[in-house]
Design a protein around this motif. Structure first.
Motif, PDB file in Angstrom:
ATOM      1  N   ASP A 626      26.429  -3.280 -16.272  1.00  0.00           N
ATOM      2  CA  ASP A 626      27.285  -2.785 -17.572  1.00  0.00           C
ATOM      3  C   ASP A 626      28.566  -2.457 -16.890  1.00  0.00           C
ATOM      4  N   TYR A 627      28.746  -1.862 -15.731  1.00  0.00           N
ATOM      5  CA  TYR A 627      30.245  -1.640 -15.297  1.00  0.00           C
ATOM      6  C   TYR A 627      30.134  -1.891 -13.851  1.00  0.00           C
ATOM      7  N   VAL A 628      31.406  -2.743 -13.371  1.00  0.00           N
ATOM      8  CA  VAL A 628      31.492  -2.903 -11.674  1.00  0.00           C
ATOM      9  C   VAL A 628      32.821  -2.082 -11.412  1.00  0.00           C
ATOM     10  N   LEU A 629      32.411  -1.634 -10.122  1.00  0.00           N
ATOM     11  CA  LEU A 629      33.487  -0.574  -9.667  1.00  0.00           C
ATOM     12  C   LEU A 629      34.107  -1.130  -8.432  1.00  0.00           C
ATOM     13  N   SER A 630      33.518  -1.932  -7.893  1.00  0.00           N
ATOM     14  CA  SER A 630      33.762  -2.504  -6.531  1.00  0.00           C
ATOM     15  C   SER A 630      32.939  -3.868  -6.294  1.00  0.00           C
ATOM     16  N   ASP A 631      33.364  -4.480  -5.167  1.00  0.00           N
ATOM     17  CA  ASP A 631      32.598  -5.677  -4.810  1.00  0.00           C
ATOM     18  C   ASP A 631      31.199  -5.302  -4.379  1.00  0.00           C
ATOM     19  N   ARG A 632      30.857  -3.965  -4.219  1.00  0.00           N
ATOM     20  CA  ARG A 632      29.584  -3.576  -3.748  1.00  0.00           C
ATOM     21  C   ARG A 632      28.580  -2.941  -4.897  1.00  0.00           C
ATOM     22  N   VAL A 633      29.422  -2.233  -5.768  1.00  0.00           N
ATOM     23  CA  VAL A 633      28.895  -1.168  -6.844  1.00  0.00           C
ATOM     24  C   VAL A 633      29.072  -1.855  -8.122  1.00  0.00           C
ATOM     25  N   ALA A 634      27.757  -1.666  -8.635  1.00  0.00           N
ATOM     26  CA  ALA A 634      27.746  -2.020 -10.211  1.00  0.00           C
ATOM     27  C   ALA A 634      26.788  -1.167 -10.624  1.00  0.00           C
ATOM     28  N   VAL A 635      26.967  -0.762 -11.948  1.00  0.00           N
ATOM     29  CA  VAL A 635      26.339   0.325 -12.442  1.00  0.00           C
ATOM     30  C   VAL A 635      25.604  -0.066 -13.971  1.00  0.00           C
ATOM     31  N   GLU A 636      24.145   0.078 -13.847  1.00  0.00           N
ATOM     32  CA  GLU A 636      23.622  -0.002 -15.167  1.00  0.00           C
ATOM     33  C   GLU A 636      23.291   1.177 -15.968  1.00  0.00           C
ATOM     34  N   ARG A 637      23.854   1.442 -17.135  1.00  0.00           N
ATOM     35  CA  ARG A 637      23.924   2.689 -17.841  1.00  0.00           C
ATOM     36  C   ARG A 637      22.929   2.591 -18.978  1.00  0.00           C
ATOM     37  N   LYS A 638      21.989   3.538 -19.085  1.00  0.00           N
ATOM     38  CA  LYS A 638      20.916   3.906 -19.956  1.00  0.00           C
ATOM     39  C   LYS A 638      21.121   5.398 -20.420  1.00  0.00           C
ATOM     40  N   SER A 639      20.935   5.207 -22.038  1.00  0.00           N
ATOM     41  CA  SER A 639      20.581   6.581 -22.333  1.00  0.00           C
ATOM     42  C   SER A 639      19.121   6.705 -22.222  1.00  0.00           C
ATOM     43  N   ILE A 640      18.814   7.983 -22.185  1.00  0.00           N
ATOM     44  CA  ILE A 640      17.284   8.409 -22.274  1.00  0.00           C
ATOM     45  C   ILE A 640      16.311   7.375 -23.061  1.00  0.00           C
ATOM     46  N   GLU A 641      16.749   7.409 -24.141  1.00  0.00           N
ATOM     47  CA  GLU A 641      16.127   6.614 -25.178  1.00  0.00           C
ATOM     48  C   GLU A 641      16.053   4.906 -24.810  1.00  0.00           C
ATOM     49  N   ASP A 642      17.169   4.315 -24.221  1.00  0.00           N
ATOM     50  CA  ASP A 642      16.900   3.241 -23.711  1.00  0.00           C
ATOM     51  C   ASP A 642      16.028   2.830 -22.303  1.00  0.00           C
ATOM     52  N   PHE A 643      16.337   4.113 -21.475  1.00  0.00           N
ATOM     53  CA  PHE A 643      15.387   4.117 -20.315  1.00  0.00           C
ATOM     54  C   PHE A 643      14.195   3.907 -20.786  1.00  0.00           C
ATOM     55  N   LEU A 644      13.712   4.786 -21.388  1.00  0.00           N
ATOM     56  CA  LEU A 644      12.279   5.041 -21.875  1.00  0.00           C
ATOM     57  C   LEU A 644      11.648   3.703 -22.626  1.00  0.00           C
ATOM     58  N   ASP A 645      12.811   2.901 -23.472  1.00  0.00           N
ATOM     59  CA  ASP A 645      12.328   1.880 -24.054  1.00  0.00           C
ATOM     60  C   ASP A 645      11.902   0.764 -23.298  1.00  0.00           C
ATOM     61  N   THR A 646      12.974   0.645 -22.386  1.00  0.00           N
ATOM     62  CA  THR A 646      12.818  -0.447 -21.183  1.00  0.00           C
ATOM     63  C   THR A 646      11.620  -0.160 -20.152  1.00  0.00           C
ATOM     64  N   LEU A 647      11.166   1.149 -20.027  1.00  0.00           N
ATOM     65  CA  LEU A 647      10.270   1.725 -19.048  1.00  0.00           C
ATOM     66  C   LEU A 647       8.757   1.328 -19.810  1.00  0.00           C
ATOM     67  N   LEU A 648       8.691   1.358 -21.301  1.00  0.00           N
ATOM     68  CA  LEU A 648       7.568   0.989 -22.006  1.00  0.00           C
ATOM     69  C   LEU A 648       7.407  -0.394 -22.267  1.00  0.00           C
ATOM     70  N   GLY A 649       8.258  -1.146 -22.119  1.00  0.00           N
ATOM     71  CA  GLY A 649       8.191  -2.689 -22.286  1.00  0.00           C
ATOM     72  C   GLY A 649       9.333  -3.075 -23.184  1.00  0.00           C
ATOM     73  N   GLY A 650       9.986  -4.142 -23.218  1.00  0.00           N
ATOM     74  CA  GLY A 650      11.005  -4.750 -24.073  1.00  0.00           C
ATOM     75  C   GLY A 650      11.501  -5.987 -23.570  1.00  0.00           C
ATOM     76  N   ASP A 651      12.549  -6.484 -24.030  1.00  0.00           N
ATOM     77  CA  ASP A 651      13.146  -7.816 -23.672  1.00  0.00           C
ATOM     78  C   ASP A 651      13.033  -8.092 -22.072  1.00  0.00           C
ATOM     79  N   ARG A 652      13.609  -7.079 -21.387  1.00  0.00           N
ATOM     80  CA  ARG A 652      13.602  -6.989 -19.889  1.00  0.00           C
ATOM     81  C   ARG A 652      13.319  -5.670 -19.480  1.00  0.00           C
ATOM     82  N   SER A 653      12.332  -5.518 -18.394  1.00  0.00           N
ATOM     83  CA  SER A 653      12.259  -4.293 -17.833  1.00  0.00           C
ATOM     84  C   SER A 653      13.011  -3.810 -16.969  1.00  0.00           C
ATOM     85  N   VAL A 654      12.918  -2.354 -16.657  1.00  0.00           N
ATOM     86  CA  VAL A 654      13.924  -1.637 -15.819  1.00  0.00           C
ATOM     87  C   VAL A 654      13.790  -2.404 -14.285  1.00  0.00           C
TER      88      VAL A 654
END
Length: 806
Positions: A626-654
């Motif tokens: 979701d955010y790129v901060l350098s050539d080696r650091v990228a960040v995937e941001r999840k709200s708690i709800e999003d994180f649990l949704d992907t953990l329980l199954g969705g379009d793409r898993s965690v």
């Protein structure tokens, strides 16, 4: 009598003989030049001309400056651009239009050469977040239909950026209906940095000369027994579903006319049941979905047309037959009473009584009374289609709808909308049937009758619609209201809100100074500073009721008042220019860049970062993170709800997302945002801990926790500072992509077939041994593989075996 030069406004940059002289417009423009101003003027009386006069004056004073005019819709943007090109002696290619149809890179280039930019706010918001444009040289920013400047609407963000970034800002907000009450109006002023309010009503002598009475008539329509019987059948089912919801304890009412507010409350209660993993919540949510669908059908049959409800039922049948149809859709169309209602709708061969009344009113207006044009407004696209077809048998009729295609109904392109309005203005046809797209701000020509097919419960929209008539001659507005239906409720709501708004505007006119005094202190102080100290109580802060004759010049001629406006002292301008460097960041500190995925614009984080002096934001469509901060650091941001949704199954898993992060970036980061990770959902804490452990240990992803969006923005800036300033690393939006291994490439190829997931791809390869064997497998062989069902097997064979027909 032929018009003379004295009948038109003559000013630098204005094209001669275009802007008709109206003293109230010139007076308002003079006042708007004095500070950030809200201009309230009845619809159809030339708010845009006021803004144009201010823009012309500001650009004449500053040859290097730009002007920005924001309007909420594409057709309105195009209309403003056409007017500005006609009215200003500025080359057409220097008056540019920014909408989503113009590529971002092209917008950045056009911005540099433009003197006036006319744009939709979402596009400018994106360009500001993406650092494609700078507001530094914008000397006048107009917010058209500024009543929208509430909540998260882009106007609020743009105004904040403009007042902070521009070297010499001036804001003009324009609306015929700035808010439903005084509090709303104050909120709009605060969000736009407005400190002066100018109100003109049709009671003012200088405005009254350009207005005519608009007679609003409410006509009650009695529904025939056949339509009432269809409605009652549907209401029986609604009542039964509400009884089921009552047993779940989420509602106390079983009345079919339950309010939308109550339905929203029920949905929230059901969501809590689901979050607590109670199966009753899912059953209740399905019943709730049925109620919503049935209520829409009832509304259509009562207030719109039998044809519209017929089309609605047809869409419901199609939805129920489609793959992945919800239980609510399937149960709805199989319910005996709904099927009976659908049958009666199909058999009904008479006109809805509203249709018959519309035809009679148009015959009176266009035939007996010799009128030229009529607009018919309706809330429903289906009704607009049906009315256009029906009225086309009796009158020259065309439709006017939005750009989106909806359920078998083709939308209109921007060019088609413009051509349709031009043809209506030219008298090529008599009747325009429009959905809400023509309500707001569009310069629809003068008409003899505005016909509301149903009442509008929102005061702002009703005022906008009625503004389409009564401009040059006495106009007429008729609102059709089906008896004993939602129409009656909307009638009373509309009437109450319009009276409130009219009274608020009158009150606002009388207490403009008080409103200004009650605006945010910091805004007032900022404006006073920009204007060189103490505001002149008889100048900038004049009450809206004063005329040009009360100004210092003592002249009653509004044009003379505008001409008498003194530009800032050139020496002061030069000093100010020296004190403000060209760099938009007004200090010597180094900046960092944050690359933001387009989809993250739904949050406040990107906008927050873009307002920080030491952060440059850039928008990209990121394949990873979701955010790129350098050539080696990228960040995937999840709200708690999003994180649990992907953990329980969705379009793409965690873990799929983690795989992509690790593959492209050496230092991938997962940010989990929010409180109570273990208590937010009914998920065992050990399952959450196991996922976190796997991400950290198996995938090498750093897990960081933040409290909210503000905390996340602070964290992103901190990481970007460490990477780019402390470690002198560059930013790469695509990371260092590593080559796939052979087995990864094989899995990738199989995954691309019919949206097969990674687990199924591995199962297929393990079963058949090679990609080639997977591709040539028969359907019955595919069914032997774990995780492959009939639908998947059939789809795989269809993709692989079908003829390629581009």
């Amino acid at each position: 009598m032929a018009a003379t030069d004295a009948d038109y406004v003559s000013r630098p940059l204005l094209t001669a003989g275009v802007i008709e002289r109206r003293d109230y417009q010139v007076d308002l423009a003079e006042r708007a030049l004095s500070g950030n101003t809200l201009v309230c003027l009845p619809t159809g009386l030339g708010k845009t001309a006021v803004s144009l006069l201010v823009t012309a004056e500001r650009l004449a004073e500053d040859s290097g400056g730009k002007a920005l005019l924001l309007a909420p819709t594409k057709p309105l943007v195009e209309q403003h651009a056409s007017f500005y090109r006609d009215a200003l002696e500025i080359p057409d290619d220097e008056i540019v239009v920014f909408t989503g149809e113009v590529r971002p890179d092209d917008r950045a280039e056009l911005w540099e050469s433009a003197r006036i930019v006319i744009a939709t706010p979402q596009v400018v918001e994106n360009d500001l977040v993406g650092s494609r444009v700078s507001l530094r040289d914008v000397v006048h920013c107009t917010f058209d239909e500024c009543h929208r400047a509430t909540g998260d609407y882009a106007y609020t963000y743009i105004a904040e950026r403009y007042l902070a970034d521009a070297a010499d800002p001036l804001v003009t907000g324009m609306s015929a209906s700035p808010g439903g009450n005084e509090e709303d109006i104050r909120q709009v002023c605060e969000n736009l940095g407005i400190t002066s309010v100018e109100v003109k009503t049709e009671d003012d002598d200088d405005v009254a000369a350009f207005t005519h009475d608009t007679d609003v008539e409410w006509e009650r329509i009695e529904l025939p027994d056949e339509i009432i019987e269809i409605r009652d059948k549907l209401n029986e089912v609604i009542q039964e579903r509400l009884e089921a919801l009552k047993e779940l304890g989420v509602t106390n009412t079983t009345q079919p006319d339950v309010s939308q507010k109550d339905l929203n409350r029920m949905r929230a209660q059901l969501r809590k049941l689901i979050d607590n993993d109670q199966s009753e919540g899912y059953e209740g949510m399905s019943a709730h979905a049925e109620v919503m669908k049935l209520r829409r059908a009832v509304e259509l049959v009562e207030t719109q047309s039998v044809e519209s409800v017929r089309r609605y039922f047809e869409r419901q049948r199609n939805a129920a037959r489609s793959s992945g149809a919800s239980k609510a859709s399937q149960r709805l169309v199989s319910e005996p009473r709904v099927k009976e209602a659908m049958r009666r709708v199909q058999e009904y061969d008479d006109l809805h009584p509203k249709f018959r009344r519309v035809r009679m009113l148009l015959a009176e207006t266009l035939g007996i009374e010799g009128g030229d044009r009529v607009i018919v407004f309706t809330e429903s696209r289906d009704t607009a289609e049906a009315l256009t077809e029906f009225l086309g048998n009796h009158f020259e009729t065309e439709r006017f709808v939005g750009q989106g295609d909806k359920d078998g109904s083709d939308g209109m392109t921007q060019t088609e909308q413009k051509d349709r309005l031009d043809a209506f203005s030219a008298g090529d046809f008599e009747v325009l049937v429009s959905t809400s797209v023509a309500e707001e701000g569009l310069d629809v020509p003068e008409v003899d009758l505005v016909l509301f097919f149903e009442p509008v419960p929102t005061a702002i929209r009703s005022v906008q619609r009625k503004g389409r008539t009564g401009r040059q001659d006495e106009g007429r507005v008729v609102v059709l209201m089906a008896e004993d239906t939602r129409d009656e409720a909307y009638f009373w709501i509309s009437r109450r809100r319009e009276k409130e708004m009219e009274q608020e505007l009158r009150d606002l006119k009388g207490v403009a100074d008080e409103v200004e005094d009650e605006l945010d202190d910091s805004q007032q102080a900022l404006t006073d500073f920009e204007n060189g100290g103490d505001a002149d109580a008889d100048g900038q802060m004049k009450a809206a009721g004063e005329s040009g004759a009360d100004a210092e010049s003592g002249e009653g001629d509004g044009q003379a008042a505008l001409s008498g406006f003194e530009p800032p002292d050139p020496d002061e301008q030069a000093v100010k220019a020296k004190e403000t460097p060209d760099d938009p960041h007004h200090d010597d500190e180094e900046t960092v860049e944050v690359v933001v995925d387009q989809r993250e614009l739904d949050s406040h984080i990107a906008r927050d970062l873009s307002k920080r002096e030491q952060v440059d934001t850039r928008l990209e469509t990121l394949a990873v993170g979701d955010y790129v901060l350098s050539d080696r650091v990228a960040v995937e941001r999840k709200s708690i709800e999003d994180f649990l949704d992907t953990l329980l199954g969705g379009d793409r898993s965690v873990f799929e997302q983690a795989t992509d992060l690790v593959r492209h970036y050496d230092r991938p980061v997962y940010v989990i945002e929010g409180d109570d990770l273990y208590g937010a959902r009914n998920v065992h804490p050990n399952a959450i801990r196991g996922a976190l452990a796997s991400l950290a240990v198996d995938y090498g992803v750093s897990i960081l926790r933040t409290e909210d969006e503000n905390d996340t923005a602070d964290l992103l800036e901190t990481i970007a500072n460490r990477e780019q300033l402390s470690r002198d690393r560059e930013v790469s939006a695509h990371g260092e992509k590593s080559a796939k291994t052979l087995d990864e490439q094989q899995e990738y190829v199989v995954e691309s077939i019919a949206d097969i997931g990674p687990v199924t791809a591995r199962s297929l390869l393990e079963h058949f041994g090679t990609v080639e064997e997977v591709m040539t497998a028969r359907e019955e062989d595919l069914l032997e593989v774990s995780g492959v069902g009939e639908v998947t097997a059939e789809r795989v064979r269809e993709v692989i075996g079908s003829q390629y027909e581009p």
